[in-house]
Design a protein around this motif. Structure first.
Motif, PDB file in Angstrom:
ATOM      1  N   GLN A 107       0.849  -1.184   0.000  1.00 24.49           N
ATOM      2  CA  GLN A 107       0.000   0.000   0.000  1.00 24.49           C
ATOM      3  C   GLN A 107       0.891   1.243   0.000  1.00 24.49           C
ATOM      4  N   HIS A 134       2.148   1.386   3.920  1.00 21.52           N
ATOM      5  CA  HIS A 134       2.466   0.140   4.612  1.00 21.52           C
ATOM      6  C   HIS A 134       2.294  -1.043   3.653  1.00 21.52           C
ATOM      7  N   SER A 165       0.591  -5.021   3.469  1.00 22.56           N
ATOM      8  CA  SER A 165      -0.530  -5.732   4.083  1.00 22.56           C
ATOM      9  C   SER A 165      -0.416  -7.223   3.815  1.00 22.56           C
ATOM     10  N   TYR A 183      -3.009 -10.374   4.225  1.00 25.71           N
ATOM     11  CA  TYR A 183      -4.388 -10.762   4.480  1.00 25.71           C
ATOM     12  C   TYR A 183      -4.414 -12.248   4.806  1.00 25.71           C
ATOM     13  N   MET A 234      -3.995  -4.828  13.097  1.00 30.59           N
ATOM     14  CA  MET A 234      -4.814  -5.743  12.299  1.00 30.59           C
ATOM     15  C   MET A 234      -6.237  -5.235  12.173  1.00 30.59           C
ATOM     16  N   CYS A 277      -6.633  -8.155   7.697  1.00 23.15           N
ATOM     17  CA  CYS A 277      -5.450  -7.458   7.201  1.00 23.15           C
ATOM     18  C   CYS A 277      -4.481  -7.119   8.327  1.00 23.15           C
ATOM     19  N   ARG A 335      -1.255  -5.010   8.972  1.00 25.93           N
ATOM     20  CA  ARG A 335      -0.478  -3.935   8.364  1.00 25.93           C
ATOM     21  C   ARG A 335       0.908  -3.894   9.006  1.00 25.93           C
TER      22      ARG A 335
END
Length: 125
Positions: free
Chosen positions: A51, A54, A56, A58, A85, A89, A91
């Protein structure tokens, strides 16, 4: 991201496949194995994305199963690192923020057959 990918691939149970998944690097049950999904897309178990601020990770097995979620949160707390979280997700800004051994254990925890059984039970509800 390469380190996280290597951990996932090293622990990914047989039957899951790596590929692009909603614009991310994903791990899923291929449609050849299970075509009857709610949206016509493969059932994802995990995904990695970069992102703007950050990265991610999942983890759908954590999101979809309260028992696994409790285990995961307790195991993460035992590492002494902060968990950032959402529903599925996690992060993180750098790989050192992730307990990679726990990530590997989480990926290895659910077989394709167990994941499909859990998905089918949820659809029946």
């Amino acid at each position: 991201m390469g380190q996280v990918r290597n951990v996932i691939l090293g622990q990914l149970p047989d039957g899951f496949r790596e590929g692009m998944y909603f614009g991310m690097l994903g791990y899923f049950v291929p449609l050849e194995r299970y075509p009857d999904t709610y949206n016509g897309q493969p059932l994802g178990i995990a995904a990695l994305a970069s992102q703007k601020h950050h990265m991610s990770l999942y983890l759908m097995s954590v999101y979809s199963d309260p028992e696994i979620e409790r285990w995961f949160r307790d195991a993460w707390a035992a590492t002494g690192t902060k968990l950032d979280m959402g529903k599925s997700c996690i992060r993180f800004k750098k790989v050192e923020d992730l307990p990679l051994e726990l990530i590997g254990q989480t990926i290895a925890r659910v077989s394709v057959d167990d994941y499909l059984a859990h998905y089918e039970a949820a659809r029946r509800r």
